[in-house]
Design an enzyme around this catalytic site. Structure first.
Site, PDB file in Angstrom:
ATOM      1  CG  HIS A  45      28.835  29.357   1.077  1.00 14.41           C
ATOM      2  ND1 HIS A  45      27.771  28.855   1.814  1.00 14.41           N
ATOM      3  CD2 HIS A  45      29.252  28.335   0.296  1.00 14.41           C
ATOM      4  CE1 HIS A  45      27.578  27.589   1.504  1.00 14.41           C
ATOM      5  NE2 HIS A  45      28.446  27.245   0.579  1.00 14.41           N
ATOM      6  CB  THR A  93      20.802  25.360  -3.932  1.00 20.96           C
ATOM      7  OG1 THR A  93      21.061  25.949  -5.206  1.00 20.96           O
ATOM      8  CG2 THR A  93      20.416  26.439  -2.940  1.00 20.96           C
ATOM      9  CG  HIS A 114      19.711  37.431   8.217  1.00 19.74           C
ATOM     10  ND1 HIS A 114      19.560  36.140   8.669  1.00 19.74           N
ATOM     11  CD2 HIS A 114      21.033  37.717   8.344  1.00 19.74           C
ATOM     12  CE1 HIS A 114      20.729  35.667   9.063  1.00 19.74           C
ATOM     13  NE2 HIS A 114      21.648  36.618   8.876  1.00 19.74           N
TER      14      HIS A 114
END
Length: 279
Positions: A117, A120, A150
């Site tokens: 997902h 913005t 990450h």
């Protein structure tokens, strides 16, 4: 709607990012021998006052790698109805609003490829701010993919503020959580909201979040999309998708915002998986 310079700049970026992402996802389908392409549907919104309220474009592709992926952009404005204004930053005393953004959800054919997902957005009420983020949702988590996703987001954050990543990672961990299940819906990412320091700086950060997603996720897809899988893997994927659907229908703020502001229902609910199970 007549847009000012900031609103136009934000909308333009979100539409550019949509084009970049869709082209990359279609390229992945070509690499897998599929001719799947995005199908686009434009929609318009009427404000409760009867005035034009903007609209958007829903993009959906169903292919050999992407079982179902939606990439939507919208630019809407008008007036919040009823008590909903009190829940929105800066709208308690003046219910007028503007919102533009991109929203993406991908559900994958191969259970080894994580779902994902990304969203913005830029909103204007009596205040103006950016928000959004991205999170990885693997039915069969792999540490390499989690670390890659990450690390790429961390690098994007660190270019702007070293405090961003730890703060926004924690925010994602808290937000993308299913209280009634007692589990996170995935392996996290970043989530931020009410970023309203300086428009140019906040837009630049939001752009880097989008570019980081475009860097990391296709790389993970290509790494996993040809792996063999079993019926048990598919069963686990479908059970996990059921939990994903629960989160989006019960807790997701974007779903509620779209429904409360009269958005296109098919575009709002494109986040739901094509096939899911509940044990």
């Amino acid at each position: 709607m007549i847009l000012d310079e900031q609103q136009t700049a934000a909308r333009t970026w979100f539409e550019q990012l949509r084009d970049l992402i869709c082209a990359e996802f279609e390229a992945i389908e070509r690499e897998a021998g599929s001719d799947a392409r995005f199908d686009y549907l434009a929609w318009d919104r009427a404000d409760p006052s009867g005035a034009p309220g903007g609209g958007g474009v829903r993009g959906v592709m169903k292919g050999g790698v992407f079982e179902k992926v939606g990439v939507n952009v919208s630019t809407v404005g008008g007036t919040f109805e009823g008590d909903f204004a009190r829940t929105i930053h800066g709208a308690s005393d003046d219910p007028r609003f503007f919102a533009t953004g991109i929203s993406l959800v991908a559900h994958m054919a191969n259970p080894h490829v994580p779902a994902v997902h990304m969203n913005t957005r830029f909103l204007a009420t009596t205040k103006r701010w950016f928000g959004g983020g991205a999170d990885l949702n693997p039915p069969l988590p792999v540490a390499e993919d989690t670390e890659d996703f990450h690390a790429t987001l961390r690098d994007a954050c660190d270019r702007h503020d070293p405090a961003h990543y730890p703060r926004f990672k924690q925010w994602a961990d808290e937000y993308f959580y299913i209280p009634h299940r007692g589990v996170h819906r995935g392996v996290g990412g970043i989530f931020y909201d009410h970023l309203e320091r300086d428009f140019a700086a906040d837009l630049a950060f939001t752009q880097d979040v989008g570019r980081a997603f475009l860097d990391a996720y296709p790389r993970i897809v290509r790494r996993r999309m040809h792996l063999p899988f079993t019926d048990a893997d598919v069963a686990q994927q479908r059970e996990w998708r059921g939990r994903y659907a629960e989160f989006n229908l019960v807790y997701d703020r974007g779903t509620l915002f779209g429904l409360k502001t009269g958005g296109n229902v098919d575009a709002i609910l494109m986040s739901l998986p094509p096939v899911a199970t509940w044990g």
